[in-house]
Design a protein around this motif. Structure first.
Motif, PDB file in Angstrom:
ATOM      1  N   LYS A  55       0.836  -1.201   0.000  1.00 49.33           N
ATOM      2  CA  LYS A  55       0.000   0.000   0.000  1.00 49.33           C
ATOM      3  C   LYS A  55       0.875   1.257   0.000  1.00 49.33           C
ATOM      4  CE  LYS A  55      -4.241   1.674   2.066  1.00 49.33           C
ATOM      5  NZ  LYS A  55      -5.238   1.444   3.099  1.00 49.33           N
ATOM      6  N   LEU A  56       1.950   1.224   0.778  1.00 48.51           N
ATOM      7  CA  LEU A  56       2.874   2.355   0.798  1.00 48.51           C
ATOM      8  C   LEU A  56       3.588   2.501  -0.552  1.00 48.51           C
ATOM      9  CD1 LEU A  56       4.459   1.999   4.347  1.00 48.51           C
ATOM     10  CD2 LEU A  56       2.925   3.797   3.578  1.00 48.51           C
ATOM     11  N   LEU A  57       4.062   1.385  -1.093  1.00 48.80           N
ATOM     12  CA  LEU A  57       4.768   1.430  -2.369  1.00 48.80           C
ATOM     13  C   LEU A  57       3.859   1.911  -3.499  1.00 48.80           C
ATOM     14  CD1 LEU A  57       6.878  -1.862  -2.141  1.00 48.80           C
ATOM     15  CD2 LEU A  57       7.718   0.491  -2.006  1.00 48.80           C
ATOM     16  N   ASN A  58       2.605   1.480  -3.488  1.00 41.34           N
ATOM     17  CA  ASN A  58       1.661   1.907  -4.521  1.00 41.34           C
ATOM     18  C   ASN A  58       1.400   3.407  -4.483  1.00 41.34           C
ATOM     19  OD1 ASN A  58       1.407  -0.666  -5.544  1.00 41.34           O
ATOM     20  ND2 ASN A  58      -0.440  -1.138  -4.384  1.00 41.34           N
ATOM     21  N   ARG A  59       1.528   4.010  -3.321  1.00 38.80           N
ATOM     22  CA  ARG A  59       1.353   5.465  -3.195  1.00 38.80           C
ATOM     23  C   ARG A  59       2.632   6.227  -3.516  1.00 38.80           C
ATOM     24  NH1 ARG A  59      -2.614   7.755   0.747  1.00 38.80           N
ATOM     25  NH2 ARG A  59      -4.382   6.368   0.689  1.00 38.80           N
ATOM     26  N   GLY A  60       3.721   5.512  -3.763  1.00 41.74           N
ATOM     27  CA  GLY A  60       4.981   6.164  -4.124  1.00 41.74           C
ATOM     28  C   GLY A  60       5.950   6.342  -2.969  1.00 41.74           C
ATOM     29  N   PHE A  61       5.739   5.636  -1.867  1.00 45.21           N
ATOM     30  CA  PHE A  61       6.614   5.746  -0.703  1.00 45.21           C
ATOM     31  C   PHE A  61       7.984   5.171  -1.040  1.00 45.21           C
ATOM     32  CE2 PHE A  61       8.267   4.667   3.482  1.00 45.21           C
ATOM     33  CZ  PHE A  61       7.903   5.769   4.224  1.00 45.21           C
ATOM     34  N   ASP A  62       9.051   5.846  -0.608  1.00 43.30           N
ATOM     35  CA  ASP A  62      10.423   5.406  -0.841  1.00 43.30           C
ATOM     36  C   ASP A  62      11.046   5.071   0.515  1.00 43.30           C
ATOM     37  OD1 ASP A  62      13.094   5.040  -1.476  1.00 43.30           O
ATOM     38  OD2 ASP A  62      13.142   6.720  -2.875  1.00 43.30           O
ATOM     39  N   PHE A  63      11.280   3.773   0.753  1.00 39.87           N
ATOM     40  CA  PHE A  63      11.780   3.313   2.044  1.00 39.87           C
ATOM     41  C   PHE A  63      13.246   3.674   2.296  1.00 39.87           C
ATOM     42  CE2 PHE A  63       8.012   0.685   1.743  1.00 39.87           C
ATOM     43  CZ  PHE A  63       7.581   0.612   3.061  1.00 39.87           C
ATOM     44  N   THR A  64      13.949   4.173   1.303  1.00 42.83           N
ATOM     45  CA  THR A  64      15.368   4.502   1.505  1.00 42.83           C
ATOM     46  C   THR A  64      15.584   5.889   2.101  1.00 42.83           C
ATOM     47  OG1 THR A  64      15.556   5.268  -0.782  1.00 42.83           O
ATOM     48  CG2 THR A  64      16.139   2.976  -0.351  1.00 42.83           C
ATOM     49  N   TYR A  65      14.531   6.708   2.157  1.00 45.28           N
ATOM     50  CA  TYR A  65      14.668   8.066   2.685  1.00 45.28           C
ATOM     51  C   TYR A  65      13.848   8.243   3.947  1.00 45.28           C
ATOM     52  CZ  TYR A  65      16.907   9.423  -1.648  1.00 45.28           C
ATOM     53  OH  TYR A  65      17.768   9.522  -2.697  1.00 45.28           O
ATOM     54  N   PHE A  66      14.512   8.669   5.021  1.00 40.89           N
ATOM     55  CA  PHE A  66      13.862   9.009   6.285  1.00 40.89           C
ATOM     56  C   PHE A  66      14.774   9.964   7.022  1.00 40.89           C
ATOM     57  CE2 PHE A  66      15.754   4.779   6.341  1.00 40.89           C
ATOM     58  CZ  PHE A  66      16.749   4.904   7.291  1.00 40.89           C
ATOM     59  N   THR A  67      14.229  10.651   8.032  1.00 44.67           N
ATOM     60  CA  THR A  67      15.023  11.674   8.706  1.00 44.67           C
ATOM     61  C   THR A  67      15.856  11.132   9.855  1.00 44.67           C
ATOM     62  OG1 THR A  67      13.129  12.264  10.089  1.00 44.67           O
ATOM     63  CG2 THR A  67      13.485  13.557   8.081  1.00 44.67           C
ATOM     64  N   HIS A  68      15.327  10.148  10.581  1.00 42.11           N
ATOM     65  CA  HIS A  68      16.093   9.579  11.680  1.00 42.11           C
ATOM     66  C   HIS A  68      15.533   8.211  12.070  1.00 42.11           C
ATOM     67  CE1 HIS A  68      12.787  11.737  13.624  1.00 42.11           C
ATOM     68  NE2 HIS A  68      12.970  10.983  14.692  1.00 42.11           N
ATOM     69  N   VAL A  69      16.303   7.493  12.902  1.00 38.63           N
ATOM     70  CA  VAL A  69      15.933   6.153  13.357  1.00 38.63           C
ATOM     71  C   VAL A  69      15.864   6.171  14.875  1.00 38.63           C
ATOM     72  CG1 VAL A  69      16.676   3.741  13.469  1.00 38.63           C
ATOM     73  CG2 VAL A  69      17.030   5.048  11.384  1.00 38.63           C
ATOM     74  N   ASN A 108       5.182 -10.422   7.708  1.00 32.94           N
ATOM     75  CA  ASN A 108       4.215 -10.554   6.614  1.00 32.94           C
ATOM     76  C   ASN A 108       3.954  -9.232   5.895  1.00 32.94           C
ATOM     77  OD1 ASN A 108       3.928 -13.275   7.327  1.00 32.94           O
ATOM     78  ND2 ASN A 108       2.349 -12.763   8.819  1.00 32.94           N
ATOM     79  N   ASP A 109       4.987  -8.409   5.727  1.00 32.92           N
ATOM     80  CA  ASP A 109       4.887  -7.124   5.019  1.00 32.92           C
ATOM     81  C   ASP A 109       3.909  -6.142   5.644  1.00 32.92           C
ATOM     82  OD1 ASP A 109       6.892  -7.626   3.205  1.00 32.92           O
ATOM     83  OD2 ASP A 109       5.540  -8.412   1.666  1.00 32.92           O
ATOM     84  N   LEU A 110       3.632  -6.309   6.926  1.00 35.81           N
ATOM     85  CA  LEU A 110       2.814  -5.332   7.639  1.00 35.81           C
ATOM     86  C   LEU A 110       3.714  -4.207   8.144  1.00 35.81           C
ATOM     87  CD1 LEU A 110       0.339  -7.480   9.749  1.00 35.81           C
ATOM     88  CD2 LEU A 110      -0.191  -6.005   7.814  1.00 35.81           C
ATOM     89  N   ILE A 111       3.147  -3.035   8.201  1.00 37.74           N
ATOM     90  CA  ILE A 111       3.882  -1.856   8.675  1.00 37.74           C
ATOM     91  C   ILE A 111       3.053  -1.191   9.763  1.00 37.74           C
ATOM     92  CG2 ILE A 111       4.895   0.364   8.028  1.00 37.74           C
ATOM     93  CD1 ILE A 111       6.215  -1.817   6.475  1.00 37.74           C
ATOM     94  N   LEU A 112       3.671  -0.969  10.917  1.00 35.83           N
ATOM     95  CA  LEU A 112       3.033  -0.229  12.003  1.00 35.83           C
ATOM     96  C   LEU A 112       3.402   1.236  11.850  1.00 35.83           C
ATOM     97  CD1 LEU A 112       1.514  -0.120  14.735  1.00 35.83           C
ATOM     98  CD2 LEU A 112       3.751  -0.468  15.830  1.00 35.83           C
ATOM     99  N   LEU A 113       2.385   2.079  11.755  1.00 30.96           N
ATOM    100  CA  LEU A 113       2.608   3.523  11.637  1.00 30.96           C
ATOM    101  C   LEU A 113       2.389   4.180  12.997  1.00 30.96           C
ATOM    102  CD1 LEU A 113       0.592   4.182   8.352  1.00 30.96           C
ATOM    103  CD2 LEU A 113       3.011   3.629   8.596  1.00 30.96           C
TER     104      LEU A 113
END
Length: 117
Positions: free
Chosen positions: A69-83, A105-110
């Motif tokens: 769902k994130l990828l389909n919206r154009g989310f890029d997992f390589t860019y974030f501000t901090h961990v 299982n490819d779930l993401i907790l927001l």
């Protein structure tokens, strides 16, 4: 007599002047910083887009979604501000105040970070 670093006209005035006018100074510095500016502009664009996607999918402080769902919206997992690494070993990636944790299982907790984290 010194010449302007941009247009190469003769400079009138103080000895330490490098440019004949503010326009030449601006043009010189803009040309000099163009590559860095474009790189930063592109990265900031991706960060803002990622933040906007997380904000739309997580209007409250916690939600679940899928990686697709994130990828389909154009989310890029390589860019974030901090961990943020928790004591239990979970690794949350944040885009400013919006964060995510990759689950099984490819779930993401927001999550939404409050100011005191």
């Amino acid at each position: 007599m010194k010449n302007c670093l941009e247009c190469h006209d003769k400079i009138v005035g103080r000895e330490d002047k490098k440019f004949c006018c503010d326009g030449c100074r601006s043009a010189f510095n803009n040309r000099l910083n163009k590559a860095n500016t474009n790189l930063m502009r592109n990265i900031n664009h991706v960060l803002r887009k990622n933040y906007r996607i997380l904000s739309e999918l997580n209007p409250d402080s916690k939600a679940k979604t899928t990686r697709n769902k994130l990828l389909n919206r154009g989310f890029d997992f390589t860019y974030f501000t901090h961990v943020l690494q928790t004591k239990t070993g979970n690794r949350y990636c944040f885009l400013y105040s919006q964060g995510y944790l990759c689950l099984e299982n490819d779930l993401i907790l927001l999550v939404k970070k409050d100011r005191d984290l």
